[in-house]
Design a protein around this motif. Structure first.
Motif, short mmCIF file in Angstrom:
data_model
loop_
_atom_site.label_atom_id
_atom_site.label_comp_id
_atom_site.label_asym_id
_atom_site.label_seq_id
_atom_site.Cartn_x
_atom_site.Cartn_y
_atom_site.Cartn_z
N THR A 1 0.83 -1.20 0.00
CA THR A 1 0.00 0.00 0.00
C THR A 1 0.87 1.25 0.00
N VAL A 2 0.46 2.21 -0.78
CA VAL A 2 1.13 3.51 -0.81
C VAL A 2 0.21 4.53 -0.15
N PHE A 3 0.71 5.23 0.86
CA PHE A 3 -0.09 6.19 1.60
C PHE A 3 0.18 7.61 1.12
N LYS A 4 -0.76 8.48 1.44
CA LYS A 4 -0.65 9.88 1.03
C LYS A 4 0.40 10.65 1.83
N GLU A 5 0.70 10.18 3.04
CA GLU A 5 1.62 10.91 3.92
C GLU A 5 2.48 9.92 4.67
N PRO A 6 3.54 10.39 5.35
CA PRO A 6 4.43 9.48 6.09
C PRO A 6 3.69 8.71 7.16
N ILE A 7 4.22 7.54 7.47
CA ILE A 7 3.52 6.65 8.41
C ILE A 7 3.51 7.20 9.82
N TYR A 8 4.49 8.05 10.19
CA TYR A 8 4.46 8.59 11.55
C TYR A 8 3.30 9.56 11.73
N ARG A 9 2.90 10.25 10.66
CA ARG A 9 1.73 11.12 10.74
C ARG A 9 0.44 10.31 10.82
N ILE A 10 0.39 9.22 10.10
CA ILE A 10 -0.78 8.34 10.17
C ILE A 10 -0.91 7.76 11.57
N LEU A 11 0.23 7.39 12.18
CA LEU A 11 0.21 6.86 13.54
C LEU A 11 -0.40 7.85 14.51
N ASP B 1 10.16 2.67 22.20
CA ASP B 1 11.45 2.15 22.62
C ASP B 1 12.51 2.67 21.64
N ARG B 2 13.78 2.49 21.98
CA ARG B 2 14.87 2.97 21.16
C ARG B 2 15.51 1.81 20.40
N GLY B 3 16.01 2.15 19.20
CA GLY B 3 16.64 1.12 18.38
C GLY B 3 16.57 1.40 16.90
N HIS B 4 15.50 2.04 16.44
CA HIS B 4 15.39 2.39 15.03
C HIS B 4 14.41 3.55 14.88
N MET B 5 14.41 4.16 13.71
CA MET B 5 13.49 5.27 13.42
C MET B 5 12.15 4.70 12.99
N ILE B 6 11.11 5.46 13.24
CA ILE B 6 9.77 4.98 12.92
C ILE B 6 9.59 4.82 11.42
N GLN B 7 10.33 5.60 10.61
CA GLN B 7 10.22 5.46 9.17
C GLN B 7 10.66 4.07 8.71
N ASN B 8 11.55 3.44 9.49
CA ASN B 8 12.06 2.12 9.13
C ASN B 8 11.43 1.00 9.96
N CYS B 9 10.33 1.30 10.61
CA CYS B 9 9.69 0.31 11.50
C CYS B 9 8.86 -0.65 10.66
N ARG B 10 9.38 -1.83 10.44
CA ARG B 10 8.68 -2.85 9.65
C ARG B 10 7.38 -3.31 10.32
N PRO B 11 7.37 -3.55 11.66
CA PRO B 11 6.11 -3.97 12.29
C PRO B 11 4.99 -2.94 12.12
N LEU B 12 5.32 -1.65 12.18
CA LEU B 12 4.28 -0.62 11.99
C LEU B 12 3.77 -0.66 10.56
N LYS B 13 4.67 -0.80 9.61
CA LYS B 13 4.24 -0.87 8.20
C LYS B 13 3.33 -2.07 7.97
N GLN B 14 3.70 -3.21 8.60
CA GLN B 14 2.88 -4.40 8.44
C GLN B 14 1.53 -4.24 9.11
N HIS B 15 1.53 -3.58 10.27
CA HIS B 15 0.25 -3.37 10.97
C HIS B 15 -0.66 -2.47 10.15
N LEU B 16 -0.10 -1.44 9.55
CA LEU B 16 -0.91 -0.57 8.68
C LEU B 16 -1.43 -1.35 7.47
N GLU B 17 -0.59 -2.25 6.97
CA GLU B 17 -1.03 -3.08 5.83
C GLU B 17 -2.18 -3.99 6.26
#
Length: 260
Positions: A147-157, A190-206
């Motif tokens: 899926t391609v979203f209109k805006e970055p995933i952190y804004r959708i979150l 939590d700390r460890g990666h940026m939200i733009q690279n968060c695979r679990p969030l992308k999968q949850h949105l999918e």
């Protein structure tokens, strides 16, 4: 009614309303209940202590009776045994300190229980809707993000985090010291990666898109087909091909003679 009868009735009422003085043994009969807080037990104890007659109970006896009412496993009782108070003033101060610590611990446990209940409620709600929580925090590489979203995933979150269908991810597993502490993921909190690279969030949105949520956030002009369905072939117009007309039939005898 004679004077004697009046006197007897007066004495009977006076005696029945007379408060019987309490002995020091009353304090040794008090016990802190198993589910009772230290603050509640101390309040009951001092109420009984204040009802005693003067000079009936010494301070050392009061200290001993209060300690005796605590359970043997009580940290306060062990402390009073190792360092006995020298006066009631010292005893009151130590009771107040331990009661404050106990109240703080109760608040922490209640907050933890409430947080666990909220997480379980969100998890159960997600399972009811056919969604799963990424409890082990590893990418679902076998499922494509299409899926391609209109805006970055952190804004959708930020826009959907209070929706009933949204499920927060637990904190990441593993040693935090091995992760980049300069990068923080809002989805994992939590700390460890940026939200733009968060695979679990992308999968949850999918997953939410598959469950027919987030329609207003999908870029329809850049929408990608679902996995397993190849994209349609482009409608390319081919250039016109030359047309050759062929005349079919047999020549007659008259036409043969005319061609001679």
């Amino acid at each position: 009614m004679t004077e004697k009868q009046l006197s007897e009735e007066f004495l009977a009422r006076f005696v029945s309303n007379t408060k019987i003085p309490k002995e020091s043994d009353t304090l040794f009969g008090l016990r802190k209940e198993q589910e009772e807080t230290l603050h509640s037990y101390a309040r009951r104890y001092w109420e009984e202590y204040n009802d005693l007659e003067e000079n009936v109970c010494s301070e050392q006896m009061a200290i001993m009776s209060f300690k005796y009412g605590l359970c043997p496993e009580s940290k306060l009782r062990q402390s009073l045994t190792k360092r006995p108070p020298t006066a009631l003033k010292d005893l009151r101060a130590r009771i107040k300190q331990d009661a404050r610590l106990e109240d703080d611990q109760i608040l922490i446990e209640e907050a933890s229980t409430e947080q666990t209940a909220r997480h379980k409620k969100r998890t159960d709600r997600g399972k009811h809707q056919g969604l799963t929580v990424n409890e082990v925090d590893k990418s679902k590489s076998h499922e494509a993000i299409v899926t391609v979203f209109k805006e970055p995933i952190y804004r959708i979150l930020e826009k959907i985090k209070r929706e009933p269908f949204f499920i927060w991810s637990p904190k990441m597993l593993g040693d935090p010291a091995r992760r980049n502490q300069k990068l923080r993921c809002t989805y994992h909190q939590d700390r460890g990666h940026m939200i733009q690279n968060c695979r679990p969030l992308k999968q949850h949105l999918e997953d939410l898109v598959v469950a027919r949520h987030l329609r207003d956030y999908i870029d329809q002009d850049k929408a990608v087909t679902e996995p397993g369905n190849p994209p349609p072939e482009p409608n390319i117009e081919h250039p016109p091909r030359p047309i050759i007309n062929v005349i079919h039939g047999t020549a007659t005898q008259e036409r043969k003679e005319a061609l001679k």
